[in-house]
Design a protein around this motif. Structure first.
Motif, PDB file in Angstrom:
ATOM      1  N   GLY A 181       0.417   0.994 -21.440  1.00 44.98           N
ATOM      2  CA  GLY A 181       1.083  -0.280 -21.616  1.00 44.98           C
ATOM      3  C   GLY A 181       1.174  -1.459 -20.484  1.00 44.98           C
ATOM      4  N   LEU A 182       0.072  -1.192 -19.712  1.00 45.28           N
ATOM      5  CA  LEU A 182      -0.100  -2.203 -18.602  1.00 45.28           C
ATOM      6  C   LEU A 182      -0.964  -3.388 -18.634  1.00 45.28           C
ATOM      7  N   ILE A 183      -0.798  -4.465 -18.129  1.00 48.62           N
ATOM      8  CA  ILE A 183      -1.810  -5.595 -18.197  1.00 48.62           C
ATOM      9  C   ILE A 183      -2.802  -5.450 -16.957  1.00 48.62           C
ATOM     10  N   GLN A 184      -4.008  -5.350 -17.163  1.00 49.73           N
ATOM     11  CA  GLN A 184      -4.824  -5.209 -15.631  1.00 49.73           C
ATOM     12  C   GLN A 184      -5.774  -6.455 -15.890  1.00 49.73           C
ATOM     13  N   ASP A 185      -5.662  -7.337 -15.050  1.00 50.94           N
ATOM     14  CA  ASP A 185      -6.509  -8.583 -14.697  1.00 50.94           C
ATOM     15  C   ASP A 185      -7.607  -8.162 -13.689  1.00 50.94           C
ATOM     16  N   SER A 186      -8.631  -9.299 -13.665  1.00 54.56           N
ATOM     17  CA  SER A 186      -9.761  -8.751 -12.999  1.00 54.56           C
ATOM     18  C   SER A 186      -9.377  -9.735 -11.495  1.00 54.56           C
ATOM     19  N   ALA A 187      -8.252 -10.014 -11.348  1.00 61.43           N
ATOM     20  CA  ALA A 187      -7.996 -10.658  -9.880  1.00 61.43           C
ATOM     21  C   ALA A 187      -8.302  -9.605  -8.543  1.00 61.43           C
ATOM     22  N   PRO A 188      -8.900 -10.091  -7.676  1.00 62.56           N
ATOM     23  CA  PRO A 188      -9.084  -9.130  -6.590  1.00 62.56           C
ATOM     24  C   PRO A 188      -7.884  -8.778  -5.863  1.00 62.56           C
ATOM     25  N   ARG A 189      -7.806  -7.617  -5.227  1.00 68.42           N
ATOM     26  CA  ARG A 189      -6.614  -7.276  -4.453  1.00 68.42           C
ATOM     27  C   ARG A 189      -7.066  -6.470  -3.089  1.00 68.42           C
ATOM     28  N   GLN A 190      -6.292  -6.372  -2.221  1.00 71.32           N
ATOM     29  CA  GLN A 190      -6.437  -5.693  -0.959  1.00 71.32           C
ATOM     30  C   GLN A 190      -5.902  -4.413  -1.020  1.00 71.32           C
ATOM     31  N   ILE A 191      -6.798  -3.315  -0.457  1.00 67.49           N
ATOM     32  CA  ILE A 191      -6.120  -1.973  -0.486  1.00 67.49           C
ATOM     33  C   ILE A 191      -6.400  -1.754   0.983  1.00 67.49           C
ATOM     34  N   ARG A 192      -5.190  -1.385   1.653  1.00 68.11           N
ATOM     35  CA  ARG A 192      -5.385  -0.840   3.184  1.00 68.11           C
ATOM     36  C   ARG A 192      -4.800   0.644   3.120  1.00 68.11           C
ATOM     37  N   ALA A 193      -5.424   1.338   4.000  1.00 68.60           N
ATOM     38  CA  ALA A 193      -5.209   2.863   3.680  1.00 68.60           C
ATOM     39  C   ALA A 193      -5.334   3.426   5.296  1.00 68.60           C
ATOM     40  N   ALA A 194      -4.439   4.403   5.697  1.00 70.42           N
ATOM     41  CA  ALA A 194      -4.441   5.056   6.733  1.00 70.42           C
ATOM     42  C   ALA A 194      -5.659   5.993   6.678  1.00 70.42           C
ATOM     43  N   LEU A 195      -6.171   6.532   7.871  1.00 69.18           N
ATOM     44  CA  LEU A 195      -7.158   7.359   7.854  1.00 69.18           C
ATOM     45  C   LEU A 195      -6.843   8.881   7.955  1.00 69.18           C
ATOM     46  N   ARG A 196      -5.528   9.113   8.986  1.00 72.63           N
ATOM     47  CA  ARG A 196      -5.319  10.373   9.306  1.00 72.63           C
ATOM     48  C   ARG A 196      -3.847  10.819   8.774  1.00 72.63           C
ATOM     49  N   GLU A 197      -3.616  10.056   7.850  1.00 73.52           N
ATOM     50  CA  GLU A 197      -2.170  10.238   7.265  1.00 73.52           C
ATOM     51  C   GLU A 197      -2.024   9.780   5.804  1.00 73.52           C
ATOM     52  N   GLU A 198      -1.614  10.155   4.969  1.00 76.32           N
ATOM     53  CA  GLU A 198      -1.559   9.435   3.404  1.00 76.32           C
ATOM     54  C   GLU A 198      -0.625   8.525   3.431  1.00 76.32           C
ATOM     55  N   PHE A 199      -1.123   7.256   3.468  1.00 78.31           N
ATOM     56  CA  PHE A 199      -0.337   5.991   3.578  1.00 78.31           C
ATOM     57  C   PHE A 199      -1.270   5.110   2.910  1.00 78.31           C
ATOM     58  N   ALA A 200      -0.866   4.214   2.032  1.00 76.27           N
ATOM     59  CA  ALA A 200      -1.794   3.245   1.328  1.00 76.27           C
ATOM     60  C   ALA A 200      -0.898   2.074   0.881  1.00 76.27           C
ATOM     61  N   SER A 201      -1.332   0.734   0.841  1.00 77.29           N
ATOM     62  CA  SER A 201      -0.828  -0.323   0.500  1.00 77.29           C
ATOM     63  C   SER A 201      -1.554  -1.194  -0.403  1.00 77.29           C
ATOM     64  N   VAL A 202      -1.354  -1.650  -1.489  1.00 81.55           N
ATOM     65  CA  VAL A 202      -1.896  -2.619  -2.346  1.00 81.55           C
ATOM     66  C   VAL A 202      -1.277  -4.174  -2.319  1.00 81.55           C
ATOM     67  N   ALA A 203      -2.026  -5.197  -2.149  1.00 84.03           N
ATOM     68  CA  ALA A 203      -1.191  -6.416  -2.392  1.00 84.03           C
ATOM     69  C   ALA A 203      -2.350  -7.655  -2.797  1.00 84.03           C
ATOM     70  N   PRO A 204      -2.098  -8.496  -3.658  1.00 81.47           N
ATOM     71  CA  PRO A 204      -0.489  -8.427  -4.376  1.00 81.47           C
ATOM     72  C   PRO A 204      -0.390  -7.369  -5.520  1.00 81.47           C
ATOM     73  N   PHE A 205       0.876  -7.242  -5.790  1.00 81.28           N
ATOM     74  CA  PHE A 205       1.191  -6.575  -6.845  1.00 81.28           C
ATOM     75  C   PHE A 205       2.290  -6.846  -7.547  1.00 81.28           C
ATOM     76  N   GLY A 206       2.154  -7.214  -8.571  1.00 80.24           N
ATOM     77  CA  GLY A 206       3.136  -8.040  -9.564  1.00 80.24           C
ATOM     78  C   GLY A 206       3.373  -9.306  -9.288  1.00 80.24           C
ATOM     79  N   GLN A 207       3.839  -9.677  -8.062  1.00 82.12           N
ATOM     80  CA  GLN A 207       4.164 -11.167  -7.583  1.00 82.12           C
ATOM     81  C   GLN A 207       3.078 -11.433  -6.418  1.00 82.12           C
ATOM     82  N   PRO A 208       2.706 -12.708  -6.316  1.00 78.79           N
ATOM     83  CA  PRO A 208       1.865 -13.263  -5.078  1.00 78.79           C
ATOM     84  C   PRO A 208       2.194 -12.552  -3.742  1.00 78.79           C
ATOM     85  N   HIS A 209       3.502 -12.378  -3.547  1.00 77.13           N
ATOM     86  CA  HIS A 209       4.185 -12.232  -2.262  1.00 77.13           C
ATOM     87  C   HIS A 209       4.623 -10.749  -2.363  1.00 77.13           C
ATOM     88  N   TRP A 210       4.066 -10.067  -3.024  1.00 78.44           N
ATOM     89  CA  TRP A 210       4.614  -8.502  -3.203  1.00 78.44           C
ATOM     90  C   TRP A 210       3.690  -7.755  -2.813  1.00 78.44           C
TER      91      TRP A 210
END
Length: 239
Positions: free
Chosen positions: A39-68
Motif C-alpha cells: 500500500g505504499l507509493i514508490q517513486d524513482s527519486a534518488p535518495r541517500q543511504i548512510r550506514a555504519a560499518l561495525r554496528e547496525e545503524f542506517a539512515s535514509v534521506a529524504p523520507f516522506g518529506q524533503p527535510h525528513w
C-alpha cells in the motif's frame, strides 16, 4: 574462517582495509512490486543511504518529506528532521510486524525499519560475515547456466535485525557476490533470490550498482514475473 570466506573478503577489498573506515553512504533509486503490495507509493527519486560499518545503524534521506530522514537501529526506528527532531518513533519495531503476510499494508515506520536493516545488510556484505556472532559455513555450489557459484550459508546473531536468521550467498569464479538468498520474514516469509551485479571499484572495494530481488521458486530458480524489489546504487563514499 573458511578459505572461501577469506577469498571473498579479499576479492571485495580486504578486511584490513574495511576496518579502516566507519561509515559508507550511497545514492539509491528503488522500485519493484513489493511496495504496491504494502500500500505504499514508490517513486524513482534518488535518495541517500548512510550506514555504519561495525554496528547496525542506517539512515535514509529524504523520507516522506524533503527535510525528513530515518534513523534505524534494531531496537528503535524513527523518522526525524534533518536537525534531529523526532517526528515519529517506534520501540521494539519488529514486534509491529506480527502476523503480517505478503500483502499486509505497512505504515511509514514499518517501511523505515525494513529499509534500515535491508540496506545495512546490503552495504556491509560480505564483511558483516566477519563480525562477532556470525556463523558461516560453506555449502554446495549453485548452478547458474553454465557457471558454478560457490556458496556460504550465514546464520545471523540474534542482536542483528535482518530478513531471516539464515541466508545464503553465492559468488562467481572471481569470488565477487552474484546472488543473495533469504526469506522475507516480515512480509509473510516468502523466499527471495536477489541478484547482484554491476560491481564498481570504490575506494578499493567492490560494491554493486544493481540489486534485483525475485520471489524464489521451489527449484531455487527466480520467478522472473515476480520482481519484488529493485535497487540501483551509485556515488559510494567511505569515511
Amino acid at each position: 574462517m573458511s578459505k572461501l570466506l577469506e577469498c571473498v573478503l579479499d576479492a571485495h577489498g580486504g578486511l584490513d582495509r574495511w576496518n579502516q573506515f566507519s561509515t559508507v553512504s550511497a545514492q539509491i533509486v528503488t522500485g519493484g512490486g513489493l511496495w504496491a503490495l504494502k500500500g505504499l507509493i514508490q517513486d524513482s527519486a534518488p535518495r541517500q543511504i548512510r550506514a555504519a560499518l561495525r554496528e547496525e545503524f542506517a539512515s535514509v534521506a529524504p523520507f516522506g518529506q524533503p527535510h525528513w530522514r530515518t534513523s534505524f537501529r534494531p531496537e528503535r526506528v524513527a523518522i526525524e528532521t534533518l536537525d534531529g527532531e523526532v517526528v515519529k518513533e517506534r520501540r521494539d519495531p519488529r514486534s509491529a510486524f506480527a502476523g503480517h503476510a505478503m500483502n499486509t499494508p505497512w505504515d511509514p515506520l514499518h517501511r523505515a525499519y525494513f529499509n534500515g536493516y535491508a540496506l545495512w545488510t546490503y552495504l556491509t556484505t560480505p564483511f558483516l560475515m566477519a563480525m562477532p556472532g556470525f556463523e558461516v559455513v560453506e555449502i554446495a555450489p549453485l548452478m547458474e547456466g553454465s557457471e558454478e557459484w560457490p556458496g556460504l550459508r550465514v546464520k545471523f546473531p540474534p542482536h542483528i535485525a535482518t530478513h531471516s536468521e539464515t541466508q545464503e550467498f553465492y559468488f562467481g569464479s572471481d569470488f565477487l557476490l552474484r546472488r543473495h538468498d533469504y526469506h522475507a520474514d516480515l512480509a509473510g516469509a516468502f523466499p527471495v533470490a536477489q541478484y547482484v551485479d554491476g560491481m564498481a571499484d570504490v575506494h578499493g572495494f567492490k560494491m554493486p550498482s544493481r540489486r534485483r530481488a525475485y520471489v524464489r521458486g521451489p527449484d531455487q530458480r527466480p520467478v522472473r514475473d515476480l520482481l519484488m524489489v529493485t535497487i540501483d546504487l551509485s556515488d559510494y563514499v567511505f569515511t
